[in-house]
Design a protein around this motif. Structure first.
Motif, short mmCIF file in Angstrom:
data_model
loop_
_atom_site.label_atom_id
_atom_site.label_comp_id
_atom_site.label_asym_id
_atom_site.label_seq_id
_atom_site.Cartn_x
_atom_site.Cartn_y
_atom_site.Cartn_z
N ASP A 156 0.82 -1.22 0.00
CA ASP A 156 0.00 0.00 0.00
C ASP A 156 0.85 1.27 0.00
OD1 ASP A 156 -2.15 -1.62 0.02
OD2 ASP A 156 -3.00 -0.94 1.91
N TRP A 157 2.15 1.12 0.20
CA TRP A 157 3.03 2.29 0.10
C TRP A 157 2.98 2.89 -1.30
CZ3 TRP A 157 6.92 1.61 -3.48
CH2 TRP A 157 7.23 0.29 -3.84
N LEU A 158 2.55 2.10 -2.28
CA LEU A 158 2.40 2.64 -3.64
C LEU A 158 1.34 3.74 -3.69
CD1 LEU A 158 2.57 -0.69 -5.68
CD2 LEU A 158 4.29 1.13 -5.64
N MET A 159 0.33 3.62 -2.84
CA MET A 159 -0.69 4.67 -2.77
C MET A 159 -0.10 5.96 -2.22
SD MET A 159 -3.40 3.17 -3.95
CE MET A 159 -2.15 2.53 -5.06
N PHE A 160 0.77 5.82 -1.23
CA PHE A 160 1.41 7.01 -0.67
C PHE A 160 2.34 7.65 -1.69
CE2 PHE A 160 0.68 4.46 3.31
CZ PHE A 160 -0.31 5.28 3.81
N VAL A 161 3.05 6.80 -2.43
CA VAL A 161 3.96 7.32 -3.45
C VAL A 161 3.20 8.15 -4.48
CG1 VAL A 161 5.48 6.64 -5.37
CG2 VAL A 161 5.67 5.49 -3.17
N ALA A 162 1.99 7.72 -4.82
CA ALA A 162 1.19 8.42 -5.83
C ALA A 162 0.81 9.83 -5.39
CB ALA A 162 -0.07 7.61 -6.16
N PHE A 163 0.86 10.10 -4.10
CA PHE A 163 0.51 11.44 -3.61
C PHE A 163 1.71 12.39 -3.57
CE2 PHE A 163 -3.17 9.17 -1.83
CZ PHE A 163 -4.19 10.04 -2.19
N LEU A 164 2.90 11.88 -3.89
CA LEU A 164 4.10 12.73 -3.81
C LEU A 164 4.03 13.97 -4.72
CD1 LEU A 164 6.99 10.12 -3.49
CD2 LEU A 164 5.87 11.45 -1.70
N PRO A 165 3.49 13.85 -5.96
CA PRO A 165 3.39 15.07 -6.79
C PRO A 165 2.57 16.18 -6.14
CG PRO A 165 3.13 13.12 -8.15
CD PRO A 165 3.12 12.65 -6.72
N PHE A 166 1.57 15.82 -5.32
CA PHE A 166 0.83 16.84 -4.59
C PHE A 166 1.73 17.55 -3.59
CE2 PHE A 166 -2.63 14.03 -5.94
CZ PHE A 166 -3.61 14.93 -6.33
N LEU A 167 2.51 16.75 -2.86
CA LEU A 167 3.32 17.30 -1.78
C LEU A 167 4.49 18.13 -2.29
CD1 LEU A 167 3.42 14.18 0.57
CD2 LEU A 167 1.86 16.10 0.64
N TYR A 168 4.99 17.77 -3.48
CA TYR A 168 6.16 18.48 -4.03
C TYR A 168 5.78 19.24 -5.30
CZ TYR A 168 8.77 15.65 -0.72
OH TYR A 168 9.24 15.08 0.42
N TYR A 169 4.58 19.79 -5.27
CA TYR A 169 4.05 20.44 -6.47
C TYR A 169 4.95 21.60 -6.92
CZ TYR A 169 0.81 22.68 -9.68
OH TYR A 169 0.24 23.22 -10.79
N ARG A 170 5.42 22.39 -6.02
CA ARG A 170 6.23 23.56 -6.38
C ARG A 170 7.69 23.19 -6.63
NH1 ARG A 170 3.28 28.03 -5.78
NH2 ARG A 170 1.46 27.98 -4.41
N GLN A 171 8.14 22.07 -6.09
CA GLN A 171 9.54 21.68 -6.25
C GLN A 171 9.79 20.90 -7.54
OE1 GLN A 171 7.79 21.50 -3.49
NE2 GLN A 171 9.02 21.70 -1.62
N TRP A 172 8.81 20.11 -7.99
CA TRP A 172 9.01 19.26 -9.16
C TRP A 172 8.59 19.99 -10.43
CZ3 TRP A 172 7.00 13.66 -7.79
CH2 TRP A 172 7.78 13.16 -6.73
N SER A 173 9.41 19.86 -11.47
CA SER A 173 9.05 20.42 -12.77
C SER A 173 8.05 19.50 -13.47
CB SER A 173 10.30 20.59 -13.63
OG SER A 173 10.86 19.32 -13.95
N LYS A 174 7.48 19.98 -14.56
CA LYS A 174 6.52 19.17 -15.33
C LYS A 174 7.18 17.91 -15.89
CE LYS A 174 3.01 22.07 -15.05
NZ LYS A 174 1.74 21.73 -14.37
N LYS A 175 8.42 18.02 -16.32
CA LYS A 175 9.12 16.87 -16.88
C LYS A 175 9.33 15.79 -15.81
CE LYS A 175 11.57 19.38 -20.52
NZ LYS A 175 12.90 19.75 -21.07
N VAL A 176 9.65 16.22 -14.61
CA VAL A 176 9.84 15.27 -13.52
C VAL A 176 8.53 14.55 -13.21
CG1 VAL A 176 10.37 15.04 -11.05
CG2 VAL A 176 11.76 16.53 -12.50
N VAL A 177 7.42 15.27 -13.22
CA VAL A 177 6.11 14.67 -12.95
C VAL A 177 5.75 13.66 -14.03
CG1 VAL A 177 3.65 15.12 -12.66
CG2 VAL A 177 5.32 16.67 -11.63
N LEU A 178 5.99 14.02 -15.29
CA LEU A 178 5.70 13.10 -16.40
C LEU A 178 6.51 11.81 -16.26
CD1 LEU A 178 5.63 15.63 -19.39
CD2 LEU A 178 3.68 14.40 -18.42
N LEU A 179 7.79 11.94 -15.96
CA LEU A 179 8.64 10.76 -15.77
C LEU A 179 8.18 9.96 -14.56
CD1 LEU A 179 11.16 9.16 -16.61
CD2 LEU A 179 12.51 10.67 -15.13
#
Length: 227
Positions: free
Chosen positions: A99-122
């Protein structure tokens, strides 16, 4: 893990890489090759790792969102580690404890300002590979989270072009695993292979340990390895 049913986790497809190593050792050593390893057991490395990752990601998310103390974040994470669904599923199928995969899926929310669009796509592409490679039941769960993130990103930026690539890249990552592990194969025997959970095993685990070597065509890309 499987005591007292005398079925080692190596032979119920719980740790593919470790199973490959042990099978190689058994084949290579004549004395071992003559023995029956039905009772062989070892520490449930995959299961322990799943619980550790659930606690670790839960701790990180709680700490980041609430900015609470480390102790409170630790206590909060214990509610996820001791969740009844994890404790119930672990003896039967330890990959359902990921179930840690569910938590991983929320990381883009938490690091919205730190991650670029390319990082999110990857990130979504790689997560598609990981989800499908561990167990297919995580694909629809993550898909719902991606839809939520698409709405969140659109409300923040009003940009449509990049947003619509999130889901296709996630699906593409999952399709890579399906191609390798036999998710698109059409040679499954409906009488023999669908009587158990074989149909759910077209992940990387099923690639390393085909559940029915006689009838189950384990890969769409690689040739049949003759048992």
């Amino acid at each position: 893990n499987a005591y007292p049913y005398k079925s080692g986790v190596l032979f119920i497809d719980c740790a593919p890489l470790l199973a490959m190593l042990v099978k190689f050792i058994i084949m290579s050593v004549p004395a071992l090759n003559k023995m029956t390893f039905v009772d062989f057991q070892y520490m449930g490395i995959v299961g322990v790792l799943n619980f550790v990752l659930v606690g670790l990601f839960a701790f990180g998310i709680i700490k980041k969102i609430t900015n609470c103390s480390y102790l409170n974040a630790l206590l909060g994470s214990l509610f996820f580690v001791t969740a009844p669904i994890l404790l119930e599923k672990y003896p039967m199928h330890c990959y359902l404890c990921a179930d840690w995969l569910m938590f991983v899926a929320f990381l883009p929310f938490l690091y919205y300002r730190q991650w670029s669009k390319k990082v999110v796509l990857l990130f979504w592409f790689i997560l598609g590979i990981v989800d499908a490679g561990i167990h297919n039941c995580y694909l629809p769960n993550t898909a719902f989270i991606i839809v939520a993130y698409m709405l969140y990103d659109y409300l923040k930026t009003k940009e449509k072009k990049i947003i619509w690539l999130y889901m296709p890249l996630y699906v593409l990552g999952a399709m890579v695993v399906f191609l390798i592990a036999g998710g698109f194969c059409s040679k499954i025997n409906p009488v023999v292979d669908l009587t158990s959970f074989q149909i759910f095993s077209f992940n990387l685990n099923g690639f390393y340990n085909p559940t029915n070597a006689e009838n189950y065509f384990f890969s769409t890309v690689f040739p049949f390895l003759n048992n």
